[in-house]
Design a protein around this motif. Sequence first.
Motif, PDB file in Angstrom:
ATOM      1  N   ASP A 293      42.117  51.007  40.730  1.00  0.00           N
ATOM      2  CA  ASP A 293      43.226  50.125  41.083  1.00  0.00           C
ATOM      3  C   ASP A 293      44.540  50.731  40.614  1.00  0.00           C
ATOM      4  O   ASP A 293      44.573  51.839  40.052  1.00  0.00           O
ATOM      5  CB  ASP A 293      43.003  48.712  40.530  1.00  0.00           C
ATOM      6  CG  ASP A 293      42.951  48.657  39.009  1.00  0.00           C
ATOM      7  OD1 ASP A 293      43.459  49.599  38.349  1.00  0.00           O
ATOM      8  OD2 ASP A 293      42.419  47.672  38.462  1.00  0.00           O
ATOM      9  N   ALA A 299      37.592  50.307  40.710  1.00  0.00           N
ATOM     10  CA  ALA A 299      37.627  49.188  41.658  1.00  0.00           C
ATOM     11  C   ALA A 299      36.235  49.004  42.236  1.00  0.00           C
ATOM     12  O   ALA A 299      35.774  49.807  43.050  1.00  0.00           O
ATOM     13  CB  ALA A 299      38.639  49.470  42.763  1.00  0.00           C
ATOM     14  N   ASP A 300      35.543  47.961  41.797  1.00  0.00           N
ATOM     15  CA  ASP A 300      34.198  47.712  42.304  1.00  0.00           C
ATOM     16  C   ASP A 300      34.274  46.979  43.635  1.00  0.00           C
ATOM     17  O   ASP A 300      35.213  46.242  43.905  1.00  0.00           O
ATOM     18  CB  ASP A 300      33.378  46.908  41.296  1.00  0.00           C
ATOM     19  CG  ASP A 300      33.872  45.484  41.175  1.00  0.00           C
ATOM     20  OD1 ASP A 300      35.074  45.309  40.897  1.00  0.00           O
ATOM     21  OD2 ASP A 300      33.078  44.547  41.361  1.00  0.00           O
ATOM     22  N   ASN A 301      33.279  47.212  44.491  1.00  0.00           N
ATOM     23  CA  ASN A 301      33.191  46.602  45.821  1.00  0.00           C
ATOM     24  C   ASN A 301      34.426  46.881  46.680  1.00  0.00           C
ATOM     25  O   ASN A 301      34.781  46.104  47.560  1.00  0.00           O
ATOM     26  CB  ASN A 301      32.952  45.087  45.729  1.00  0.00           C
ATOM     27  CG  ASN A 301      32.342  44.539  47.011  1.00  0.00           C
ATOM     28  OD1 ASN A 301      31.513  45.182  47.643  1.00  0.00           O
ATOM     29  ND2 ASN A 301      32.751  43.346  47.412  1.00  0.00           N
ATOM     30  N   ALA A 302      35.072  47.991  46.425  1.00  0.00           N
ATOM     31  CA  ALA A 302      36.170  48.418  47.301  1.00  0.00           C
ATOM     32  C   ALA A 302      35.563  48.993  48.576  1.00  0.00           C
ATOM     33  O   ALA A 302      34.520  49.653  48.544  1.00  0.00           O
ATOM     34  CB  ALA A 302      37.034  49.463  46.610  1.00  0.00           C
ATOM     35  N   LYS A 303      36.196  48.724  49.695  1.00  0.00           N
ATOM     36  CA  LYS A 303      35.726  49.276  50.960  1.00  0.00           C
ATOM     37  C   LYS A 303      36.300  50.678  51.129  1.00  0.00           C
ATOM     38  O   LYS A 303      37.510  50.885  50.958  1.00  0.00           O
ATOM     39  CB  LYS A 303      36.153  48.395  52.129  1.00  0.00           C
ATOM     40  CG  LYS A 303      35.544  48.814  53.449  1.00  0.00           C
ATOM     41  CD  LYS A 303      35.990  47.914  54.592  1.00  0.00           C
ATOM     42  CE  LYS A 303      35.298  48.288  55.888  1.00  0.00           C
ATOM     43  NZ  LYS A 303      35.826  47.520  57.040  1.00  0.00           N
ATOM     44  N   TYR A 321      30.810  50.992  50.312  1.00  0.00           N
ATOM     45  CA  TYR A 321      31.401  50.140  49.285  1.00  0.00           C
ATOM     46  C   TYR A 321      31.089  50.716  47.908  1.00  0.00           C
ATOM     47  O   TYR A 321      29.990  51.238  47.675  1.00  0.00           O
ATOM     48  CB  TYR A 321      30.851  48.713  49.400  1.00  0.00           C
ATOM     49  CG  TYR A 321      31.301  48.004  50.650  1.00  0.00           C
ATOM     50  CD1 TYR A 321      32.418  47.189  50.652  1.00  0.00           C
ATOM     51  CD2 TYR A 321      30.600  48.179  51.852  1.00  0.00           C
ATOM     52  CE1 TYR A 321      32.834  46.546  51.817  1.00  0.00           C
ATOM     53  CE2 TYR A 321      31.012  47.549  53.016  1.00  0.00           C
ATOM     54  CZ  TYR A 321      32.124  46.731  52.988  1.00  0.00           C
ATOM     55  OH  TYR A 321      32.542  46.103  54.145  1.00  0.00           O
ATOM     56  N   SER A 342      40.275  50.403  50.277  1.00  0.00           N
ATOM     57  CA  SER A 342      41.046  49.161  50.249  1.00  0.00           C
ATOM     58  C   SER A 342      40.302  48.073  49.488  1.00  0.00           C
ATOM     59  O   SER A 342      39.065  48.048  49.450  1.00  0.00           O
ATOM     60  CB  SER A 342      41.338  48.676  51.677  1.00  0.00           C
ATOM     61  OG  SER A 342      40.136  48.433  52.382  1.00  0.00           O
ATOM     62  N   LYS A 343      41.089  47.183  48.883  1.00  0.00           N
ATOM     63  CA  LYS A 343      40.547  45.995  48.223  1.00  0.00           C
ATOM     64  C   LYS A 343      41.712  45.053  47.919  1.00  0.00           C
ATOM     65  O   LYS A 343      42.761  45.490  47.429  1.00  0.00           O
ATOM     66  CB  LYS A 343      39.820  46.353  46.923  1.00  0.00           C
ATOM     67  CG  LYS A 343      39.196  45.136  46.244  1.00  0.00           C
ATOM     68  CD  LYS A 343      38.502  45.493  44.928  1.00  0.00           C
ATOM     69  CE  LYS A 343      37.919  44.244  44.301  1.00  0.00           C
ATOM     70  NZ  LYS A 343      37.271  44.538  42.995  1.00  0.00           N
ATOM     71  N   ASP A 344      41.502  43.774  48.234  1.00  0.00           N
ATOM     72  CA  ASP A 344      42.493  42.741  47.902  1.00  0.00           C
ATOM     73  C   ASP A 344      43.894  43.114  48.394  1.00  0.00           C
ATOM     74  O   ASP A 344      44.886  43.016  47.660  1.00  0.00           O
ATOM     75  CB  ASP A 344      42.532  42.489  46.389  1.00  0.00           C
ATOM     76  CG  ASP A 344      41.204  41.996  45.848  1.00  0.00           C
ATOM     77  OD1 ASP A 344      40.445  41.387  46.631  1.00  0.00           O
ATOM     78  OD2 ASP A 344      40.926  42.236  44.655  1.00  0.00           O
ATOM     79  N   GLN A 640      43.592  47.253  55.435  1.00  0.00           N
ATOM     80  CA  GLN A 640      42.794  48.061  56.358  1.00  0.00           C
ATOM     81  C   GLN A 640      43.556  48.273  57.670  1.00  0.00           C
ATOM     82  O   GLN A 640      44.485  47.524  57.976  1.00  0.00           O
ATOM     83  CB  GLN A 640      41.454  47.379  56.636  1.00  0.00           C
ATOM     84  CG  GLN A 640      40.613  47.178  55.381  1.00  0.00           C
ATOM     85  CD  GLN A 640      39.384  46.337  55.633  1.00  0.00           C
ATOM     86  OE1 GLN A 640      38.759  46.431  56.682  1.00  0.00           O
ATOM     87  NE2 GLN A 640      39.030  45.495  54.663  1.00  0.00           N
TER      88      GLN A 640
END
Length: 865
Positions: A293, A299-303, A321, A342-344, A640
């Motif tokens: 991040d 960053a977990d579960n980031a695409k 992921y 990407s995430k959040d 995204q």
Amino acid sequence: MNKILLSLFLAAVSLSSYAQHFITDPNFRQKVETAFQAKMKVIGKKFYNTKGLRVSPEEEEALRFLYAYMPIADATDYPTAYHLKNIRTALRTRKSMAWGKDVPELLFRHFVLPMRVNNEPLDSSRAIFYRELSERVKGLPMKEAILEVNHWCHERVTYEPSDARTSSPLQSIRTGRGRCGEESTFTVAALRSIGIPARQVYTPRWAHTDDNHAWVEAWADGKWYFIGACEPEPVLNLAWFNEPASRAMLMHTRAFGDYEGPEEVMLRTNNFTEINLIDNYGSTSKIDFKIVDKDGKPADNAKVDFKIYNYAEFYTAVSKYTGEDGTTFLSAGKGDMIVWASKDEQFGFAKATFGKDKSITIKLEYNEKNVPKEADLDIVPPAQNSTLPAVTKAQRDENTRRLTYEDSIRHAYIATFPTTESMKDYRYPEATSYIVKARGNWKTIKAFVEKYANQQERAIQLLSTLSDKDLRDMPMEILEDNMKAKSSQLSPRVESEMILTPFKQFFEKAFAKEAASFRKNPALLVDWIKKNIRMNPDSRAMRIPQTPRSVWESRITDSRSRDIFFVDVARSLGIEARMDFVAWKIQYKQDGKWVDVDFDAAAQQTAKTGKLVLTFTPDGFLDDPKYYSHFSISKIVCGQTWLMNFDEGQVDMGGGATWSNTFKNGATLDEGTYILVTGQRMADGSVLAHSRFFQIEPDKTTTLPLDIRQESEGVKVIGSFNSEDLFDKDGQSVSILSQTGRGYYVLGVLGIGQEPTNHALHDIEKMKDKLDKWGRPFVLLFKNEAEAKKFQAQKGEFPNLPEKTIFGIDKDGTIQQEIAKEMKLRNTEQLPIFIIADTFNRIVFLSQGYTIGLGEQLVKTSSKL
């Protein structure tokens, strides 16, 4: 003795019990049962109905396996009896075919039993194909059977580009043609029908040229082999795409369910396991990725989207992921990708060079308000590196003989279709073009026209809403449903969904009480859907669109099917509604204005928009850049990229959005953040790309330069070729020089009926005006007289070749061999081959094999001569 008998009896009972299991591993059986129960909680047990079907324990396990992992659409659109019938056919095949006992349970479960191959409508092809093929392959070893099945497929279907919707195997037979995704779906279905494990393999996008491709892998005697679907070769692991495949970045297949095979897993979902097959085709390398991040924390579960440059965008070829430590990895061909994480609503990206980079860290440092600066990006594809299996001349000659015979079978069937000439005296001339386009479905369209002759205006209007592919497979019951409905909104299609069951008259009755209020205020229909239709909680589920009827009956769906459902219900009630394909959003019309539908908003409203103007100065080569060929625009949504889908024109024949007709005077876009990507593909497959982020503000115009990077170097002499070489023209032996006169010329050696040659000729047609202006001859050579005749039979498919096109035959392969020798081509048989040369024996341009945009490359080179 009694003890021995008892022991044998117990062993027999144990073996019998073991044989009752479709899944012999108890741990995996429990995993499937858990997944099955979870699916039942989502869709409801009424969609799994075995009452009266007399299901055996083995069949029950197979059914539960399918239902545990099938998309919701397959569970709600097709009855349990349908799935059971296909299971019974598959299990029978396992026992009746000689190799049935040799196919491992793992492969049978994931690559024989499932009906679904891609996103096609499911049909009754399995039983039909079994009846056709089981006797034909009887007594053959597995590898020979695979080749024989492909010959059978070629008798029935050949390549033709079309839209992205995938026809079913039986629909492909009916029309006699299909794009590669349809040919491979058809061929996989045929192989599975006789118990041979098969899977559709696809490169999501080529790295060295535009477009993509799909083919088939089939398992025999302990090993997977590949074939070109409906394109039989004498041996396995040989196809026109051997060389292009060696340059690919990624090869995928989706194994049905939770597959635990030896291949690298790229993505595991509740429907399929996506596995990476790139190691089967080219030289590969692995890169480890760490996503952090903005504060540098994992960053977990980031695409993580792995993007290949193709059709002027960075196309997401595969998504993964990250784990809790923020890491993931990928093996790919040794070339360049853009890796976008990407995430959040935060995002970051980096260029990754496989074969060079070992590990890359990407920081999620950007968002829609804070974007990177513009940048040049040089993208290099993997180098060519393939090994071809040996083929004897006898094998090649026999295969050619068979192909010619198989073509004649297919042509005889296609000759039964109406033509414009045969329909010239038809009493309803307004319908003629629709009947001709319907190909194998022509009787249905003709019967529809004649049945509703007294309502011809409405009937023709309905047919005009259908694509060519729709006309080829639309059943009478769907046409009649739309014809008899009260609504003036005639189109049955929203996007590329499957249209399986009638729905308009059904919704007229279902919403009879609400119809008036919905027509007055369509937002009330939005509210009704929000209150009554649940969303599938599995955000990674395979989004095979449900029919609107099954959405109604199951009351659960995904966002794609919900959007289609809204438009279909609205149209059924006389409300004008549509899918806006540019921004990929649904809308309804109220008070003469289009209103955007947002199921998450409290009230429906039209998005605020601004204008984008692109400036460009035409040069000698590029006068009017094309969307998809030279540039593309994507919106940044939740970190995204979402491609804006402007009109692409007729498939393989040009047209569509360009700078001058869409962006020169301004294109309307919703407010937000976008990325403009431009690129110029070089002859070696590399790309000079450029990216620029920009904002669209409400009621304002954003003006940007359309920067398309150009190769700065001039034309180089890259080889030599004797312009005195002879070829056969109209039975006479003539030299190239005698036909072209002094100066430059284009010489092409064609592979008639092969997909790469078809693409090449269509690409040349697109640039006819510029090539005619250049004014130099095109010498197009066939390998033999049989191929020359074959081309004459299909010449109507290429009506716009350059004016100065000269056809001939390279009888002894002398010209092809000389080009291969002088240019040191690794694969001397790969076609087509095109050169630009002059009568001083200098070659300044070479293209071999599968290349999209050949016409542009020829124009670009000729403009510098």
